[in-house]
Motif scaffolding. Structure first.
Motif, PDB file in Angstrom:
ATOM      1  N   LEU B 157       0.833  -1.198   0.000  1.00  0.00           N
ATOM      2  CA  LEU B 157       0.000   0.000   0.000  1.00  0.00           C
ATOM      3  C   LEU B 157       0.871   1.252   0.000  1.00  0.00           C
ATOM      4  CD1 LEU B 157      -2.841  -0.980   2.490  1.00  0.00           C
ATOM      5  CD2 LEU B 157      -2.922  -0.918   0.018  1.00  0.00           C
ATOM      6  N   LEU B 158       1.984   1.187   0.750  1.00  0.00           N
ATOM      7  CA  LEU B 158       2.907   2.323   0.795  1.00  0.00           C
ATOM      8  C   LEU B 158       3.392   2.701  -0.611  1.00  0.00           C
ATOM      9  CD1 LEU B 158       4.228   4.036   2.991  1.00  0.00           C
ATOM     10  CD2 LEU B 158       6.167   2.517   2.975  1.00  0.00           C
ATOM     11  N   LEU B 159       3.526   1.695  -1.485  1.00  0.00           N
ATOM     12  CA  LEU B 159       4.034   1.955  -2.835  1.00  0.00           C
ATOM     13  C   LEU B 159       3.125   2.896  -3.626  1.00  0.00           C
ATOM     14  CD1 LEU B 159       5.358  -1.562  -3.866  1.00  0.00           C
ATOM     15  CD2 LEU B 159       6.657   0.422  -3.132  1.00  0.00           C
ATOM     16  N   PHE B 160       1.788   2.848  -3.361  1.00  0.00           N
ATOM     17  CA  PHE B 160       0.884   3.784  -4.047  1.00  0.00           C
ATOM     18  C   PHE B 160       1.336   5.224  -3.786  1.00  0.00           C
ATOM     19  CE2 PHE B 160      -1.846   0.107  -4.181  1.00  0.00           C
ATOM     20  CZ  PHE B 160      -2.608   0.291  -5.319  1.00  0.00           C
ATOM     21  N   ALA B 161       1.640   5.539  -2.503  1.00  0.00           N
ATOM     22  CA  ALA B 161       2.064   6.904  -2.167  1.00  0.00           C
ATOM     23  C   ALA B 161       3.429   7.209  -2.792  1.00  0.00           C
ATOM     24  CB  ALA B 161       2.122   7.083  -0.652  1.00  0.00           C
ATOM     25  N   ILE B 162       4.382   6.256  -2.693  1.00  0.00           N
ATOM     26  CA  ILE B 162       5.746   6.531  -3.144  1.00  0.00           C
ATOM     27  C   ILE B 162       5.789   6.723  -4.653  1.00  0.00           C
ATOM     28  CG2 ILE B 162       8.080   5.612  -3.263  1.00  0.00           C
ATOM     29  CD1 ILE B 162       7.557   4.152  -0.656  1.00  0.00           C
ATOM     30  N   PHE B 163       5.218   5.757  -5.405  1.00  0.00           N
ATOM     31  CA  PHE B 163       5.240   5.900  -6.861  1.00  0.00           C
ATOM     32  C   PHE B 163       4.362   7.082  -7.295  1.00  0.00           C
ATOM     33  CE2 PHE B 163       6.714   1.354  -7.031  1.00  0.00           C
ATOM     34  CZ  PHE B 163       7.943   1.653  -7.594  1.00  0.00           C
TER      35      PHE B 163
END
Lengths: 277, 277, 277, 277
Positions: B157-163
């Motif tokens: 889920l964190l990847l949604f924010a990072i990317f």
């Protein structure tokens, strides 16, 4: 919300929204195109703003009602999130739907603030809409664990419309007032609405015979059916668009714009949709 | 770094960064919008540049401290990469985190050079930021092998924010100074920060009861929880934005710009943010 | 339609379309580039519009014939969708192909309306084309369940061309008349056409020896073969483009534009392709 | 080509290309930026064109040599594609590498035609480059069946650089002469080159100890290593960029542009990079 009604309700909501948007954008586009023959009498900038305020108030109202309904219906969680006695989450489905309503409510609130005050840039309303649709798709995406094949498939097809709307709304941040993007968004909204009805018919059929949820022929048919819904949505949008275009033109012909020689069109009514960002 | 502290520290870092950026961009936008009533007294171009230099020095300092800390804490690798005696890599986790810090440090260095000299095009700072975020997401992506289901899920889920931040920063290379993209990036940064805290609470709970890391109900709840964090981040950004907007306006009203009749606004202070590329 | 003919027919259709488009866009581009030496005699705006009307009528006609053929050939469903006696769907393959033709027919109809009346914005024809290609790719995507490895692979490769065309056509909504995008779309159309023929040869070989549909060496060869088809398609497009460019220039040199001193080029013929949106 | 040399050769090729491009674009950018102090003496439009012609001739030559080498080395297929006696494909690897060279050769040929004649739009060279990189990535993507875990992983990481270059080159069709995109493409080319060397060292180590190709710790290390290669590539590009920038400025200071008062800069040398499309 796993019932026929639970799919028919949002379906109706999106159908009405899609048709409403088609009417609004078609009218404004017809107005802008026919400015030289005086169409700006039909929609002034002030009336556009009033329309936006009404639309977003209605959106805000229904989002609020939706959130309350999801919480306080018969088997709703009534704002309880966790059952500490039996150690399980309370009605996560209802909470998820409340969260979807919440983001549409936020989009409505921000639009309302943008169009009543001048505090924020205009394009923010499209960004909030994009985020609301993205959030809806995001929750649907992680919603499907452990369901039967056809059930997963019909909901996955829905994601094409939802993420499509999110992308189109995000593009509108940079290309505000582009009628092609607007009509495409309207089509996808109507597609989403009619597909919710279709899901209801497939998963909770009123007749005696149920669908075989593991049959790949059914999945193939349903995929094709989705294309038909898209064609139907595009048909509805084009018929509405043409009707409104014709009505605007015929009304303009009947009452000739007398003052056109006196005022330059530019001075009379700035084209609100061009205020990109 | 697999501990509560190890997630709370970057979380705090991103929360502070997000709030700082929101303040900075809101102030500059309010200044640009109210230029005609003399707001350029509040932030001149020289003060903007000084702010950028301070910000990037701080970023560079913390990246350096972060890299050193990852290497020389109690169980750190102390710059040893491979244990030739026992034939295994030394503390790859710490090395990965050092690499993440390295790229944020590079972004800080390049920004510092851009804003002190005139050697490179302005938009390069956004590209370096995009690369730093992309690199962070890239390392997280291949970071999750063999963990339990919920652990993988919260990091994915964190990847949604990072990317998301990487894409927004890349778009800003072409649309520099677009307040909508800037505020969206701020929201995603705050989301990343608060989500790091959430990960800490889920994986290393302080209370006696642990989370069941294989339960799909927990995954469903956590997904929804991510939406709430996003809503919270957007709320923080909007409150900050409105406050700063109001403060700028009220300060401008109290002290009327006397010299406005003498100088044309254009001549006094070029709008630095418009120097795209 | 699982036969050699069933792949050769659409292949031929796309090959002809690709070559036709290459000719059309090359001619218009040569005309626009050489406007200063009087090339506008060759293609006036009225003749361009006539060409578009003829092209879209032909497209509409063939889509209609295609739909009828799919329904009423020997083993077609003859407009029956569901066999209530034996409880199975009737010839879903034929229905899917009819749906693909339907969307190309819709694209033709909308283009026809756009170029005969002035009701809708010009860029809508590219959007409809993008939707038609997207729909084709979408149906192919969910078309491949339970087939053998090589069969799935050759159809998946086709998706690169189809979705590529959809994306390029969508980009043309914003960059109308960009010769580079137009020629790329032509190349991908020819690639699609020649690949349909290749699929026919692989799955229904005329010789005695069949292809081993599970052999990974065959898949590796087929992938490389796809690159060769792309190179071939680009070669065809470049040869056509150069030929037309030379012909236009030589014809212009033979008959010097006498009236050029009398009329300014701008006044004579507006550049239709620049009317973006 | 499964050998250390087989990876070192393309690695060296891409390293040299990346460094050459960095030099070229940095020089041109420095020239454009310092036009007002007479830098156009250093690179005139004619010399830029000559440089492009030389570059593309060299590219074409090496592609041709590469294709021949792949076909006629000791165990090459010597233009035989299928062994009808033993019914298997001949050396598909060599054929695939030939195909990759073919597309770079095509890009070189088209660029050569564009810069010697005026037949085609300038932006076509970037499109052909994008297609050449895309084709390389496409063939690599379907190249990895049945290899060991780490072998697949190191080649998959390469795809980030290759598809990255394809996307950047495609963006340059629309944003030609954007120094940020150009330098990013240079960095990714150097990254590709140095990563080919890294693959060689990992899969064909010169020392006695081999890498365990199934160990996930190795995969984690390799992922991080890729980030370091990217940082190294960006460092090389920045050092080169800064050096060239300084040299251009110091040379301009030593020999003051005497004729600057006589001619307006605009009239002397049009900025070739601005001829977008």
């Amino acid at each position: 919300m796993g019932s026929f009604k639970g799919h028919a309700l949002p379906g109706t909501f999106f159908l009405i929204t899609g048709i409403w948007w088609t009417g609004k954008y078609s009218l404004w586009y017809a107005t802008r195109r026919n400015k030289n023959i005086g169409s700006t009498r039909l929609t002034s900038r002030a009336s556009q703003r009033r329309l936006e305020i009404i639309e977003n108030s209605v959106l805000l109202f229904f989002s609020f009602v939706g959130m309350l309904a999801e919480q306080f219906v018969a088997n709703g969680p009534k704002l309880h999130l966790y059952d500490f006695a039996e150690k399980h989450w309370e009605q996560l489905m209802n909470w998820q739907h409340s969260t979807m309503y919440l983001f549409f409510g936020l989009a409505g609130t921000v639009s309302l603030i943008i169009h009543t005050t001048e505090a924020a840039p205009l394009a923010l309303d499209r960004l909030m809409l994009a985020i609301a649709f993205f959030n809806q798709g995001f929750l649907f995406l992680y919603h499907l664990h452990g369901r039967s094949m056809l059930d997963v498939h019909v909901h996955q097809l829905l994601l094409f419309a939802i993420f499509g709307e999110a992308i189109i709304a995000f593009l509108e941040v940079f290309h505000r007032g582009n009628i092609i993007l607007e009509l495409l968004r309207c089509s996808l909204t109507i597609l989403q609405g009619s597909w919710f009805w279709q899901i209801g018919f497939v998963l909770y059929p009123s007749q005696s015979t149920d669908w075989d949820l593991q049959d790949h022929n059914n999945a193939t048919f349903i995929t094709m059916c989705y294309s038909w819904h898209l064609a139907f949505a595009m048909l509805v949008v084009s018929v509405l668009y043409c009707t409104i275009n014709c009505v605007v033109r015929s009304r303009l012909k009947r009452t000739p714009p007398m003052e056109m020689g006196l005022l330059k069109p530019r001075d009379r009514d700035p084209e609100s949709e061009d205020e990109i960002l």
